[in-house]
Design an enzyme around this catalytic site. Structure first.
Site, PDB file in Angstrom:
ATOM      1  N   CYS A 174      89.655  90.941  76.336  1.00 27.53           N
ATOM      2  CA  CYS A 174      89.111  91.115  74.844  1.00 27.53           C
ATOM      3  C   CYS A 174      88.081  89.916  74.722  1.00 27.53           C
ATOM      4  O   CYS A 174      88.328  89.214  73.808  1.00 27.53           O
ATOM      5  CB  CYS A 174      90.223  91.285  73.927  1.00 27.53           C
ATOM      6  SG  CYS A 174      91.508  92.661  74.425  1.00 27.53           S
ATOM      7  N   ALA A 175      86.995  89.869  75.366  1.00 23.34           N
ATOM      8  CA  ALA A 175      86.344  88.768  75.401  1.00 23.34           C
ATOM      9  C   ALA A 175      85.443  88.083  74.450  1.00 23.34           C
ATOM     10  O   ALA A 175      85.133  87.063  74.056  1.00 23.34           O
ATOM     11  CB  ALA A 175      85.299  88.414  76.774  1.00 23.34           C
ATOM     12  N   GLY A 176      84.917  89.368  73.608  1.00 24.86           N
ATOM     13  CA  GLY A 176      84.015  88.885  72.456  1.00 24.86           C
ATOM     14  C   GLY A 176      84.469  88.312  71.178  1.00 24.86           C
ATOM     15  O   GLY A 176      85.617  88.497  70.895  1.00 24.86           O
ATOM     16  N   PRO A 177      83.694  87.491  70.702  1.00 24.00           N
ATOM     17  CA  PRO A 177      82.513  87.140  71.085  1.00 24.00           C
ATOM     18  C   PRO A 177      82.173  85.987  71.783  1.00 24.00           C
ATOM     19  O   PRO A 177      80.938  85.701  72.196  1.00 24.00           O
ATOM     20  CB  PRO A 177      81.773  86.688  69.465  1.00 24.00           C
ATOM     21  CG  PRO A 177      82.905  86.051  68.998  1.00 24.00           C
ATOM     22  CD  PRO A 177      84.033  86.728  69.429  1.00 24.00           C
TER      23      PRO A 177
ATOM     24  N   GLY B 144      84.195  82.885  72.404  1.00 20.84           N
ATOM     25  CA  GLY B 144      84.761  81.483  72.347  1.00 20.84           C
ATOM     26  C   GLY B 144      85.753  81.273  73.748  1.00 20.84           C
ATOM     27  O   GLY B 144      85.435  80.082  74.230  1.00 20.84           O
TER      28      GLY B 144
ATOM     29  N   GLU C 135      84.200  93.274  77.691  1.00 20.64           N
ATOM     30  CA  GLU C 135      83.925  93.329  76.071  1.00 20.64           C
ATOM     31  C   GLU C 135      83.475  95.114  75.715  1.00 20.64           C
ATOM     32  O   GLU C 135      82.458  95.216  76.583  1.00 20.64           O
ATOM     33  CB  GLU C 135      83.072  92.498  75.490  1.00 20.64           C
ATOM     34  CG  GLU C 135      82.504  92.869  74.137  1.00 20.64           C
ATOM     35  CD  GLU C 135      83.517  93.167  72.882  1.00 20.64           C
ATOM     36  OE1 GLU C 135      83.273  93.994  72.331  1.00 20.64           O
ATOM     37  OE2 GLU C 135      84.603  92.196  73.170  1.00 20.64           O
TER      38      GLU C 135
ATOM     39  N   ASP D  38      85.655  99.729  77.867  1.00 21.54           N
ATOM     40  CA  ASP D  38      86.944  99.724  76.991  1.00 21.54           C
ATOM     41  C   ASP D  38      88.167  99.037  78.188  1.00 21.54           C
ATOM     42  O   ASP D  38      88.205  99.355  79.164  1.00 21.54           O
ATOM     43  CB  ASP D  38      87.426 101.288  77.045  1.00 21.54           C
ATOM     44  CG  ASP D  38      88.483 101.234  76.082  1.00 21.54           C
ATOM     45  OD1 ASP D  38      89.550 100.387  75.884  1.00 21.54           O
ATOM     46  OD2 ASP D  38      88.755 102.376  75.327  1.00 21.54           O
TER      47      ASP D  38
ATOM     48  N   ASP E 216      93.759  88.473  74.485  1.00 21.35           N
ATOM     49  CA  ASP E 216      93.432  88.051  72.862  1.00 21.35           C
ATOM     50  C   ASP E 216      93.109  89.409  72.062  1.00 21.35           C
ATOM     51  O   ASP E 216      92.042  89.690  71.952  1.00 21.35           O
ATOM     52  CB  ASP E 216      92.389  87.088  72.833  1.00 21.35           C
ATOM     53  CG  ASP E 216      92.098  86.448  71.479  1.00 21.35           C
ATOM     54  OD1 ASP E 216      92.928  86.636  70.617  1.00 21.35           O
ATOM     55  OD2 ASP E 216      91.005  85.657  71.333  1.00 21.35           O
TER      56      ASP E 216
ATOM     57  N   CYS F  89      95.271  86.175  66.825  1.00 25.84           N
ATOM     58  CA  CYS F  89      95.018  85.289  65.603  1.00 25.84           C
ATOM     59  C   CYS F  89      95.731  85.902  64.409  1.00 25.84           C
ATOM     60  O   CYS F  89      95.267  85.823  63.221  1.00 25.84           O
ATOM     61  CB  CYS F  89      93.664  85.010  65.335  1.00 25.84           C
ATOM     62  SG  CYS F  89      93.332  83.649  64.236  1.00 25.84           S
TER      63      CYS F  89
END
Length: 517
Positions: free
Chosen positions: A316-319, A321, A341, A368, A386, A439
């Site tokens: 889940c790489a976006g955006p 960081g 992403e 996906d 993430d 997060c």
């Protein structure tokens, strides 16, 4: 005697204008007495918008109208208005402070308006919120707070609503914040009263309280809520592995301009000096803004001995960081990272974030994450999930999010988290490492997800995440991680939960699992 129905009066009896030209609103106040005359005659009232307040107003309108994120809109608005450092600081506090206390201010304003807040023009309501924050939480005197807000309304919305805004803010100014809170919380539960005072939805307070207890910090609620409402620091990372160590050189230059090296991990710094976009290396992407907790976890995933030609995956790489730091670490270890992403526009942001790193070390997949086994099956030696979450751990950085989220969001998000974890387990190589990160400290998104995953996937073993985080930390960071309180839940005891009031980071959760052969 001539009748003076339409002329300024002398201020006697029912006349609405005194001998100085100052005007009194119609009717009586709540005590049944005639309303007081205005502080200034109409000709003396402000009719233009102060640039700093106008900047804050524009950001609030973007957040309210377009669901924009303040941290993305505010820097551009500050540059647009060409604010100096002092005015930029005022606009920043006014913007973030108003957004943080949005829900509380709405409850207070509702006591001062003779109609439902939903009946007000949204732009007028945003202006009232700005005025409320100046009156109740900033060192702005009452006259300036009211007059400047009315001037903003007249300039940006029209003369008509100015009288309403003036009357409402003057009514609000009759009590201090503490007096309003005491009045409104009579008869409420302790959680509801704490939520109103600290400007958090009650369901968020309950979730944070539960999370603190789960991790052995049941007495920390007030400290955590206060940390959520404090102005956040900017955290910097100098990407490792850059040509001629450019990332570290830019970080050192930032320290010369006032940034403070992190005491938790290497390669990071805390910046309080204003517009970070003016620092060397930020535009090139070699110096990046990234929460130290996020940096810490990325480095922890890369800590166990790396073997040649490993394949890493950020599901889940976006955006971008964590992906940018992982890609830089991958380049150092001569391995490759796949950054996935699903949204095309966010995938472009990931490519931009990774562009300073040698292309041999990374690639971006747009799709996906739950279908990655179909066209990019791996296996992968290290995977970070993430996962999309409620974001309750970053409320200080995204103040508007606390009022956007609803308890009902959990149902959809926890299902997605479960599916992404199952996909990651499917494509994880034997002896490979899986990092589950959110997060959010919400137990349903953290410990409960790990417990359920272990039940579904007996081939996964939960490692002690404290050990790997301590291994990549500086002495102070290692001491903080290792000085954890006693935790009765065995799963929670092996997971790391960071806290803003303890670690100075976002409230990030980290679990590290390994696939047995």
């Amino acid at each position: 005697m001539t009748e003076h129905r339409n002329n300024p009066g002398t201020g006697q009896g029912g006349e609405r204008r005194n001998h100085k030209g100052r005007q009194r609103s119609r009717g009586q106040n709540r005590s049944g007495q005639p309303r007081q005359f205005s502080k200034a005659a109409p000709s003396q009232r402000r009719r233009s918008a102060d640039p700093a307040r106008l900047t804050a107003f524009r950001v609030l309108r973007a957040v309210s109208r377009d669901d924009a994120y303040a941290n993305l809109v505010l820097p551009a608005e500050i540059r647009r208005a060409k604010l100096d450092k002092r005015d930029a600081g005022f606009a920043t506090e006014l913007t973030y402070g108003t957004l943080r206390a949005h829900g509380t201010y709405d409850q207070l304003l509702a006591q001062c308006v003779d109609r439902e807040l939903s009946a007000l023009d949204p732009s007028v309501l945003d202006a009232l919120r700005l005025g409320a924050h100046q009156l109740l939480a900033m060192r702005v005197n009452t006259h300036a707070a009211v007059n400047e807000t009315v001037g903003l309304v007249r300039d940006q919305i029209g003369a008509g609503p100015g009288g309403l805004v003036n009357a409402v803010l003057r009514r609000l100014s009759e009590k201090t914040f503490d007096e309003w809170i005491t009045e409104l919380t009579q008869g409420q539960s302790e959680e509801e009263a704490v939520a109103l005072r600290h400007a958090h939805p009650a369901w968020v307070v309950r979730a944070l309280k539960q999370a603190l207890r789960l991790h052995g910090r049941g007495d920390d609620l007030a400290d955590l809520l206060a940390a959520d409402n404090a102005a956040p620091e900017i955290h910097l990372v100098g990407l490792p592995g850059m040509a001629e160590e450019a990332g570290q050189k830019h970080l050192a230059a930032a320290v010369e301009h006032g940034a403070v090296p992190s005491q938790l991990i290497d390669g990071a710094a805390v910046f309080r000096g204003g517009d970070v976009g003016r620092l060397d290396g930020v535009r090139e992407g070699q110096l990046r803004v990234q929460d130290i907790g996020s940096q810490w976890i990325a480095r922890a995933l890369a800590e166990p001995a790396v073997q040649p030609a490993e394949k890493w995956l950020d599901l889940c790489a976006g955006p971008g960081g964590k992906a940018s730091l992982l890609a830089a670490l991958a380049a150092e270890f001569d391995v490759t990272l796949t950054a996935n992403e699903p949204a095309p526009h966010r995938a472009e942001l990931v490519r931009k974030a990774l562009s300073p790193v040698a292309e041999r070390a990374w690639n971006v997949r747009t799709g996906d994450g739950r279908t990655i086994g179909q066209d990019a099956p791996g296996p992968y030696d290290r995977i970070i999930v993430d996962a999309p979450c409620t974001g309750l751990g970053a409320l200080r950085r995204r103040p508007e999010s606390r009022w956007r989220r609803r308890p009902s969001d959990l149902a959809e998000l926890t299902v997605l988290q479960e599916q992404l974890l199952d996909t990651a387990a499917d494509v994880l190589a034997p002896e490979g490492f899986l990092a589950y990160v959110t997060c959010s400290p919400h137990p349903a998104e953290t410990v409960a997800q790990v417990q359920d995953l272990l039940r579904r996937r007996p081939e996964l073993e939960l490692l002690d995440a404290h050990e790997v985080m301590a291994d990549v930390a500086l002495p102070q960071g290692a001491e903080l991680i290792n000085s954890r309180p006693a935790v009765t839940d065995p799963t929670a005891a092996r997971c790391v939960q960071l806290w803003p009031h303890i670690h100075g980071t976002d409230a990030m959760f980290f679990a590290l699992l390994q696939k047995t052969d």
